[in-house]
Design a protein around this motif. Sequence first.
Motif, PDB file in Angstrom:
ATOM      1  N   ARG A  78     -18.522   3.618   3.007  1.00 43.20           N
ATOM      2  CA  ARG A  78     -18.567   3.595   1.622  1.00 43.20           C
ATOM      3  C   ARG A  78     -17.781   4.417   1.505  1.00 43.20           C
ATOM      4  O   ARG A  78     -17.002   5.536   1.407  1.00 43.20           O
ATOM      5  N   GLN A  79     -17.138   4.405   0.222  1.00 42.22           N
ATOM      6  CA  GLN A  79     -16.153   5.288  -0.378  1.00 42.22           C
ATOM      7  C   GLN A  79     -16.866   6.840  -0.903  1.00 42.22           C
ATOM      8  O   GLN A  79     -15.536   7.293  -0.341  1.00 42.22           O
ATOM      9  N   GLU A  80     -17.727   6.784  -1.482  1.00 36.11           N
ATOM     10  CA  GLU A  80     -17.210   8.135  -1.543  1.00 36.11           C
ATOM     11  C   GLU A  80     -17.988   9.387   0.010  1.00 36.11           C
ATOM     12  O   GLU A  80     -17.091  10.467  -0.065  1.00 36.11           O
ATOM     13  N   GLU A  81     -18.224   8.415   0.842  1.00 41.70           N
ATOM     14  CA  GLU A  81     -18.696   9.030   2.307  1.00 41.70           C
ATOM     15  C   GLU A  81     -17.073   9.260   2.683  1.00 41.70           C
ATOM     16  O   GLU A  81     -16.209   9.925   3.893  1.00 41.70           O
ATOM     17  N   ALA A  82     -16.340   8.298   2.527  1.00 42.33           N
ATOM     18  CA  ALA A  82     -14.930   7.836   3.102  1.00 42.33           C
ATOM     19  C   ALA A  82     -13.934   8.967   2.513  1.00 42.33           C
ATOM     20  O   ALA A  82     -13.199   9.752   3.416  1.00 42.33           O
ATOM     21  N   ILE A  94      -7.065   3.577   3.489  1.00 39.76           N
ATOM     22  CA  ILE A  94      -7.950   2.719   4.670  1.00 39.76           C
ATOM     23  C   ILE A  94      -7.470   1.226   5.232  1.00 39.76           C
ATOM     24  O   ILE A  94      -6.792   0.629   3.924  1.00 39.76           O
ATOM     25  N   PHE A  95      -7.162   0.357   6.170  1.00 40.74           N
ATOM     26  CA  PHE A  95      -6.874  -0.612   6.582  1.00 40.74           C
ATOM     27  C   PHE A  95      -7.001  -1.011   8.165  1.00 40.74           C
ATOM     28  O   PHE A  95      -8.524   0.295   8.882  1.00 40.74           O
ATOM     29  N   PRO A  96      -7.744  -2.089   7.986  1.00 40.43           N
ATOM     30  CA  PRO A  96      -8.107  -2.923   9.267  1.00 40.43           C
ATOM     31  C   PRO A  96      -7.836  -1.943  10.655  1.00 40.43           C
ATOM     32  O   PRO A  96      -6.832  -1.215  11.235  1.00 40.43           O
ATOM     33  N   ASN A  97      -9.064  -1.355  11.465  1.00 42.82           N
ATOM     34  CA  ASN A  97      -8.385  -1.264  12.099  1.00 42.82           C
ATOM     35  C   ASN A  97      -8.260   0.165  12.873  1.00 42.82           C
ATOM     36  O   ASN A  97      -7.551   0.218  13.754  1.00 42.82           O
ATOM     37  N   MET A  98      -7.803   0.539  12.019  1.00 36.78           N
ATOM     38  CA  MET A  98      -7.723   2.227  12.005  1.00 36.78           C
ATOM     39  C   MET A  98      -7.844   2.605  13.043  1.00 36.78           C
ATOM     40  O   MET A  98      -6.576   3.982  13.553  1.00 36.78           O
TER      41      MET A  98
END
Length: 395
Positions: A78-82, A94-98
Amino acid sequence: MKDSIFIYSPLYQSYKFHQMHPFTQLRVEVTLDLLKSLDAIQEEEIVYPRVASDQELLLIHDQKYIEAVKLAGEGKLRQEEALGYGLGTEDTPIFPNMHEASALLVGGTLTAVDYVMTGKTKHALNLGGGLHHGFRGKASGFCIYNDSAVAIKYIQEKYGARVLYVDTDAHHGDGVQWAFYDDPNVCTLSIHETGRYLFPGTGNISERGQGKGYGFSFNIPLDAFTEDDSWLNAYRQSLEEIAEFFQPDVIITQNGADAHYFDPLTHLCATIKIYQEIPKLAHEIAHKYTNGRWIAVGGGGYDIWRVVPRAWALIWLEMKNIQVSGSLPKEWVDRWQKKATVPLIPKWEDPSPLYPPIPRKQEIEEKNLNTLNKVLHFIRENKPKRNRTNANESY
């Protein structure tokens, strides 16, 4: 035994935030291609990196943070957690498979460590590493996992060695400093643009460590518009004195190439001259104090066409004792000019004249000298007494 190895995988390119982001691993590919065009590197000197395990990442990073990075790379955070973990920001999108991409960069530096510390090579270069802003539980400044901090802790636990970490990125090496701020067996030196004008805003000379680690953290914040001679004076004097008192078992250098006057994100005015001298002194220090054990990583550097490939190639060329000057290989210039966003400089040296005279040149140099003298005075007045009999016998 190889005298030097170059850590690289095409998969380094998977550490990519987005097309317009200033941090790109294309820099490593372009640098390696330059070395190949110079016939300065052989295929057997290129070593494929391994992926760092979760257990290795846990040497520095929190379990919950690692899990958050994994979820973010799967589009499940979730964005707020991120945002609480420093993920999904403008700096660190954020990007895939980071997680996988980041763990590979850390694994590259750990691969370099194992080669050097087991005597398979004297020197190792992992230009995909140098992500010095990563914190225990938070991403910062383009950095998700802090490969140098993980590597230092790994060296301590597996090899029992004392580490000198030298950071010449224009940005303060905050993540590594704070990770070992109370540790007397890790000495950190960061030479960077003052935090008055530049991210992350830390790295004052008063940041000297705490507890048992007091006196093992050194910072030289240089004024904006600092030029070559003043920069190199601070570097040479500080590194020589710090290495002499700390007597390291291994040296790790972070080689950000963003102090150059072309760099779009910083305000220093160095030329390619400092990037010829930085690895030269590191090489000398390694052979004087660590039996040649030198691990070099990359870092910042955002003029990816005119500055970074030349600056980073010079690290490898120094490791191999290869001298270059004059023109860059024409085929390399022609090949990358098609993709470059600026005209490539077809020679190692910078163009001249470089820029109009700096109006505050003398004032800047005096301020930098005053800063350096304060650091040197502290070293001389508080020299730790190093008892080599307490060190690991193999070093």
